[in-house]
Write a protein that holds these residues in place. Structure first.
Motif, PDB file in Angstrom:
ATOM      1  N   VAL A 107       2.485  -2.838   8.634  1.00  0.00           N
ATOM      2  CA  VAL A 107       2.373  -4.002   9.510  1.00  0.00           C
ATOM      3  C   VAL A 107       3.121  -5.155   8.865  1.00  0.00           C
ATOM      4  O   VAL A 107       2.972  -5.401   7.663  1.00  0.00           O
ATOM      5  N   ALA A 108       3.939  -5.834   9.651  1.00  0.00           N
ATOM      6  CA  ALA A 108       4.710  -6.976   9.143  1.00  0.00           C
ATOM      7  C   ALA A 108       4.346  -8.223   9.927  1.00  0.00           C
ATOM      8  O   ALA A 108       4.192  -8.182  11.151  1.00  0.00           O
ATOM      9  N   ASP A 149       5.367 -11.194   5.522  1.00  0.00           N
ATOM     10  CA  ASP A 149       4.262 -10.604   4.771  1.00  0.00           C
ATOM     11  C   ASP A 149       4.109  -9.143   5.157  1.00  0.00           C
ATOM     12  O   ASP A 149       4.292  -8.772   6.326  1.00  0.00           O
ATOM     13  N   CYS A 150       3.753  -8.336   4.176  1.00  0.00           N
ATOM     14  CA  CYS A 150       3.608  -6.895   4.375  1.00  0.00           C
ATOM     15  C   CYS A 150       2.147  -6.499   4.224  1.00  0.00           C
ATOM     16  O   CYS A 150       1.463  -6.939   3.282  1.00  0.00           O
ATOM     17  N   TYR A 151       1.661  -5.671   5.129  1.00  0.00           N
ATOM     18  CA  TYR A 151       0.309  -5.129   5.043  1.00  0.00           C
ATOM     19  C   TYR A 151       0.399  -3.609   5.001  1.00  0.00           C
ATOM     20  O   TYR A 151       0.903  -2.976   5.939  1.00  0.00           O
ATOM     21  N   GLN A 152      -0.039  -3.052   3.892  1.00  0.00           N
ATOM     22  CA  GLN A 152      -0.012  -1.613   3.691  1.00  0.00           C
ATOM     23  C   GLN A 152      -1.390  -1.062   4.031  1.00  0.00           C
ATOM     24  O   GLN A 152      -2.381  -1.403   3.386  1.00  0.00           O
ATOM     25  N   CYS A 153      -1.460  -0.234   5.049  1.00  0.00           N
ATOM     26  CA  CYS A 153      -2.742   0.247   5.578  1.00  0.00           C
ATOM     27  C   CYS A 153      -3.053   1.635   5.030  1.00  0.00           C
ATOM     28  O   CYS A 153      -2.264   2.573   5.198  1.00  0.00           O
ATOM     29  N   LYS A 154      -4.212   1.760   4.398  1.00  0.00           N
ATOM     30  CA  LYS A 154      -4.639   3.031   3.808  1.00  0.00           C
ATOM     31  C   LYS A 154      -6.051   3.344   4.273  1.00  0.00           C
ATOM     32  O   LYS A 154      -7.020   2.747   3.805  1.00  0.00           O
ATOM     33  N   HIS A 155      -6.178   4.258   5.231  1.00  0.00           N
ATOM     34  CA  HIS A 155      -7.510   4.621   5.730  1.00  0.00           C
ATOM     35  C   HIS A 155      -7.994   5.871   4.993  1.00  0.00           C
ATOM     36  O   HIS A 155      -7.887   6.984   5.477  1.00  0.00           O
ATOM     37  N   TYR A 156      -8.511   5.632   3.792  1.00  0.00           N
ATOM     38  CA  TYR A 156      -9.035   6.717   2.959  1.00  0.00           C
ATOM     39  C   TYR A 156     -10.559   6.664   2.962  1.00  0.00           C
ATOM     40  O   TYR A 156     -11.160   5.630   3.268  1.00  0.00           O
TER      41      TYR A 156
END
Length: 371
Positions: free
Chosen positions: A82-83, A96-103
């Motif tokens: 997501v930017a 801005d950068c959003y790194q999404c990790k659904h762990y």
């Protein structure tokens, strides 16, 4: 910008994956759930897949001060899920950068370091400029080890460099055509204070102010404000449906009506005021829908009402005023069951929507168009 293709340096550049705006949930496919049946947002999020999680983060990002937010997830996203763009120049300006990790667990350094390397290589390749901020968004947050370095730029640089240079490093193959020395020099010089996290409670709390929240989590809509009272003189936005009203009054009573005439008339004055009150109420509902439910929800409600009254509209009537009365009566009695605005829908909104449709000439009370 629905697709971004930023050419990088030399043959190593790969076009960015298509970038998506916030999703439009089906306006017919949701309704607030009774509180005793609904899961909390946190519980629902725990059941998400990766795509749903990225969509949720994208919606949350609309609450921030960006000119545009986009989702990029895919095989060629170069580490950008997501930017958020702070200017019209997109990746060329502050972003801005959003790194999404659904762990199902808290993130480890081994989860974060490959993503950081991606953004390093993406910057070196010219796919984008170095982000102003980079945040990991994970339902379970980060573990103790990663938390110990992610908020310390010096430690993060040191630990990442160690991870890249150790024997049999899994990160080294990610460097592509860039030498180890080039990447280490870049790490040493670039600002690592951009890295951090955004916590689940922050995401959920801010997301509650978006138009997607009620639909996504099945919770109650916010309180609907009272609609304004009609202005003394009809506004420009009212002219078309009022012209139709006046034409219907004229057809019934045999004389030409103006708005002041209708307001003072002993037979139609009260009716005229009720129609204007209803129109203002429907317009207020339109504004409420814009801020509180997914795009398309109000339009779907208008379409349901049009579909429900059109046969009544098309039947023969003695005059235009009778058609108007029968159509609004039909609208008030419609059994609409699937629209998310139903909990805040008033009877007069249904009448007002008929006048909104008349404003667009989708309904016409008299056979001849008003002058």
């Amino acid at each position: 910008m629905t697709e971004q293709s930023l050419e990088g340096a030399g043959d190593a550049a790969v076009p960015m994956a298509p970038i998506q705006r916030p999703t439009v949930l089906d306006a017919h496919a949701w309704a607030p759930m009774p509180s005793h049946l609904s899961l909390t947002p946190e519980k629902r999020i725990s059941l998400y897949d990766d795509v749903q999680w990225e969509e949720f983060v994208l919606e949350w990002a609309t609450t921030l001060s960006y000119q545009q937010v986009m989702r990029s997830g895919g095989a060629h996203d170069h580490g950008v899920d997501v930017a958020g763009f702070a200017s019209a120049t997109g990746f060329d300006g502050p972003w801005d950068c959003y790194q999404c990790k659904h762990y199902g667990k808290a993130l480890l350094p081994s989860d974060a370091y490959p993503e950081i390397v991606k953004v390093i290589v993406g910057t070196l390749s010219g796919h984008y400029t170095w982000p102003r901020s980079y945040r990991f968004a994970a339902p379970h947050g980060v573990g103790t080890t990663l938390a110990g370095v992610i908020h310390s730029p010096t430690k993060l640089k040191s630990e990442l460099a160690k991870a890249i240079t150790k024997d049999k490093s899994t990160l080294a193959p990610q460097l592509g055509r860039y030498s180890l020395e080039t990447v280490l020099a870049f790490i040493a010089d670039i600002d690592f204070s951009i890295f951090g996290t955004v916590e689940l409670h922050e995401l959920v709390e801010a997301h509650a102010s978006t138009r997607w929240h009620a639909a996504r989590f099945g919770v109650e809509l916010p309180t609907r404000p009272a609609p304004p009272e009609p202005s003394t003189d009809p506004t420009d936005e009212e002219q078309r449906y009022i012209a139709q009203l006046l034409q219907a009054y004229s057809e019934r009573h045999g004389n030409t009506f103006t708005a002041p005439d209708a307001t003072e008339h002993e037979h139609v004055g009260a009716h005229f005021l009720r129609q204007r009150v209803a129109f203002y109420s429907a317009e207020a509902l339109r504004v409420f829908a814009r801020d509180s439910v997914p795009e398309g929800t109000f339009a779907a409600l208008q379409q349901d009402i049009l579909d429900g009254v059109i046969d009544t509209h098309d039947f023969g009537h003695a005059d235009g005023l009778q058609r108007l009365v029968e159509v609004t009566k039909a609208a008030q009695g419609l059994a609409i069951t699937s629209n998310g605005l139903l909990p805040v829908l008033a009877v007069r909104d249904r009448t007002g929507i008929c006048h909104q449709l008349a404003n667009e000439d989708k309904l016409r009370w008299c056979h001849a168009a008003p002058e």
